[in-house]
Design an enzyme around this catalytic site. Structure first.
Site, PDB file in Angstrom:
ATOM      1  N   ARG A 103       0.796  -1.224   0.000  1.00  0.00           N
ATOM      2  CA  ARG A 103       0.000   0.000   0.000  1.00  0.00           C
ATOM      3  C   ARG A 103       0.831   1.277   0.000  1.00  0.00           C
ATOM      4  O   ARG A 103       0.283   2.365   0.089  1.00  0.00           O
ATOM      5  CB  ARG A 103      -0.923   0.010   1.222  1.00  0.00           C
ATOM      6  CG  ARG A 103      -1.874  -1.154   1.238  1.00  0.00           C
ATOM      7  CD  ARG A 103      -2.784  -1.199   2.424  1.00  0.00           C
ATOM      8  NE  ARG A 103      -2.216  -0.631   3.633  1.00  0.00           N
ATOM      9  CZ  ARG A 103      -2.925  -0.084   4.605  1.00  0.00           C
ATOM     10  NH1 ARG A 103      -4.230  -0.035   4.507  1.00  0.00           N
ATOM     11  NH2 ARG A 103      -2.355   0.406   5.670  1.00  0.00           N
ATOM     12  N   ASP A 104       2.161   1.136  -0.102  1.00  0.00           N
ATOM     13  CA  ASP A 104       3.001   2.326   0.010  1.00  0.00           C
ATOM     14  C   ASP A 104       4.221   2.232  -0.904  1.00  0.00           C
ATOM     15  O   ASP A 104       5.347   2.433  -0.475  1.00  0.00           O
ATOM     16  CB  ASP A 104       3.425   2.496   1.478  1.00  0.00           C
ATOM     17  CG  ASP A 104       3.933   3.887   1.791  1.00  0.00           C
ATOM     18  OD1 ASP A 104       3.635   4.831   1.033  1.00  0.00           O
ATOM     19  OD2 ASP A 104       4.650   4.030   2.797  1.00  0.00           O
TER      20      ASP A 104
END
Length: 163
Positions: free
Chosen positions: A142-143
């Site tokens: 997610r990053d």
């Protein structure tokens, strides 16, 4: 007995809001499988005082993803987890060291804050391969950003920080 017994801190790779990553040297080949100039090295990501923290579930998820990726030997462009220790003092993740620093540092230091097209294309291919490996396990990173892409001692991209 400390989780870091038998290891000598030789540097710091970085620190985030919830963790820090140090470079350690030791003789334990299982903990320190990477060798450079006759020394065994390992990166240790440390989460301190997290047992009662809401972050603890995310840390457990990071450990689970890294264990799965490592056990399946899924991709050389994803960081490898050699061992994890959950202790009263915190959670310790023993990872392959990325001695080349972050991709972000290399971009900033490049000409006008850019990479040449051929270098960028190579990194893009390695990062895409890493993301494919993660997605094949039905996980999502997610990053994904230049600070979470490290370079190994040969200059290859390594996707990290699944927390």
């Amino acid at each position: 007995m400390s989780a870091l017994d038998g290891l000598d801190r030789v540097g710091t790779f970085g620190a985030g809001a919830f963790s820090s990553v140090g470079c350690y040297r030791g003789d334990n080949v299982k903990l320190c499988p990477f060798h450079k100039n006759g020394h065994s090295l390992v990166a240790v990501k440390m989460y301190r005082n997290v047992s009662n923290s809401p972050r603890y579930l995310r840390i457990q998820h990071e450990v689970k993803v890294l264990k799965t990726l490592t056990s399946r030997n899924s991709c050389k462009y994803v960081n490898e987890l050699n061992k994890d220790i959950i202790a009263e003092s915190g959670v310790y993740l023993f990872l392959r060291p990325a001695l080349g620093g972050s991709l972000n540092k290399h971009i900033v230091r490049g000409a006008k804050g850019r990479l040449s097209p051929s270098v960028a294309k190579g990194y893009a291919a390695e990062i895409f391969t890493a993301i494919q490996a993660v997605h094949s396990l039905w996980c999502v990173h997610r990053d994904v950003k230049a600070n979470n892409i490290l370079l190994d001692h040969h200059g290859h991209a390594i996707l990290c920080d699944f927390g």
